[in-house]
Design an enzyme around this catalytic site. Sequence first.
Site, PDB file in Angstrom:
ATOM      1  N   HIS A   1      60.533  36.956  47.574  1.00  0.00           N
ATOM      2  CA  HIS A   1      60.743  37.529  46.239  1.00  0.00           C
ATOM      3  C   HIS A   1      60.026  38.852  46.061  1.00  0.00           C
ATOM      4  O   HIS A   1      60.432  39.675  45.236  1.00  0.00           O
ATOM      5  CB  HIS A   1      60.320  36.524  45.160  1.00  0.00           C
ATOM      6  CG  HIS A   1      58.840  36.406  44.991  1.00  0.00           C
ATOM      7  ND1 HIS A   1      58.070  35.520  45.703  1.00  0.00           N
ATOM      8  CD2 HIS A   1      57.975  37.087  44.184  1.00  0.00           C
ATOM      9  CE1 HIS A   1      56.812  35.631  45.343  1.00  0.00           C
ATOM     10  NE2 HIS A   1      56.720  36.581  44.427  1.00  0.00           N
TER      11      HIS A   1
ATOM     12  N   LYS B   1      21.098  39.711  47.336  1.00  0.00           N
ATOM     13  CA  LYS B   1      20.425  40.314  46.196  1.00  0.00           C
ATOM     14  C   LYS B   1      19.514  41.453  46.631  1.00  0.00           C
ATOM     15  O   LYS B   1      19.397  42.483  45.945  1.00  0.00           O
ATOM     16  CB  LYS B   1      19.616  39.240  45.467  1.00  0.00           C
ATOM     17  CG  LYS B   1      18.913  39.745  44.212  1.00  0.00           C
ATOM     18  CD  LYS B   1      18.166  38.617  43.521  1.00  0.00           C
ATOM     19  CE  LYS B   1      17.468  39.126  42.248  1.00  0.00           C
ATOM     20  NZ  LYS B   1      16.742  38.022  41.551  1.00  0.00           N
TER      21      LYS B   1
END
Length: 485
Positions: free
Chosen positions: A124, A402
């Site tokens: 599609h 971090k």
Amino acid sequence: MASQDRKVFNDPIHGHVELHPLLVKMINTLQFNRLRYIKQLAGTYFVFPGACHNRFEHSIGVAHLAGELIHTLQQNQPELGITDRDKLCVQIAGLCHDLGHGPFSHLFDQKFISKARPDIKWKHEENSVKMLDYMVKENQLEPVMEEYGLKLPEDMEVIKEMIRGKKPEKRGEGSNEGRPQDKFFLYEIVANKTNGIDVDKFDYFARDCHHLGIQNHFDHLRFFQSARVIKCPDGLMHICSRDKEVHNLYAMFYARCSFHRKAYQHKTNKLIETMITDAFLKADKHIMTKGSGGKSYCLSEAIDDMQAYTKLTDRVFEDILFSSSEQLRDAKNILHRVITRDLYKCVGKLETGTDFSQVEDLWNNSFNEDVLQAEDFTFVGIKLDYGMKDKDPIGEVFFYSKSDNNTAFKIPRDQVSKLLPECFSEAFIRIYCKKNEHLAVAKKHFRKWCLTNGYEILKGGDPEIIAQVGRENNLYEDVEDAVES
């Protein structure tokens, strides 16, 4: 662009969604409004009464989330050089990514077209690109697109690549067919072919769960907060996540598999979709739609002409069901059986590999009786995975820590958890008899066939006889799956 030019949509999932005026102009076209009449979850509506939402609202949701994610990256990392033009391209891709869906969404491309036209390999997404071109031309949108800062035809090609979800190795660096490699991360927002983490999934997770009555435990807003673009060891700029999010991402992929098991590939849903496909195949040459130049196209040929395809929606179901045409009698009878719940009956379930065609051939060649023949049966294959067939999708995700948010790395499985699954996919097949009055004979034949072909009947019995292939007789190893989720 003045703020009053933007329009607000009240969406049940994302709240008040504000969209760019160019997107609003695209929404207000015949080509986009067609999506109002195509169910998001196809046959699932016959099993879950709440699953009545359509591709229309999903596409608006994806456009919204695409804008939210790229805006977050734009604000948090100005050094990326994300322009408003980039942002608009991503949002248009999100809005138009499903324009090419046919009646009953994935039923049409994965089941109907693959059987009606086995000579072509069609998805599609290709018709989404064609329909986008057709929409722009029919509604004279090119001047409007340029008015809002897009450069044509370059940006149209960018949008099309985002809809197709091209992988980096299939995209030309620095060409007029896309952005340069330092903006490759733009192609991971709508249809991420690198690891499957994209806003298309984020919207349908939330939207489908809302309508199905199933809880969604994945929070895409948390993903947005930790998303960061970093140059990765493969030399490309990817959207990465904080290392602490690895468990949440595993939960997301598990949730995807769970949704398939509970709803998308629910036993009754898959059977009903198979029956609707049978009806469409019988009606194929007798459902004609007028397209460009006054030429008429049958159901499976309408994908070749966007004028005809624009008229093709879920309405074809009612066109068949209420038809008085003798040519549509067989198709009508099948759909009547769906409505009255006179469904095909399960003969047995095979726990096997993914080569469904090999099993089907063995079955079809086993008949020499007059009561039942191969055409009296249908196979329904189920394939469940985490989104990347038998691979661990987290193996394709880059993380950062971090302490160093500019260095990307992958997290080995043994550093994540000892409780991760060893296998990321499973497949099985159910055999259904179309003639319910002969179910007892069909089940007897199934038991005999299992013994002949080395399948062991597991405990459980009726209404579903379950069998699995013996280890020494496993004919189905290392076969690539062809079922797209």
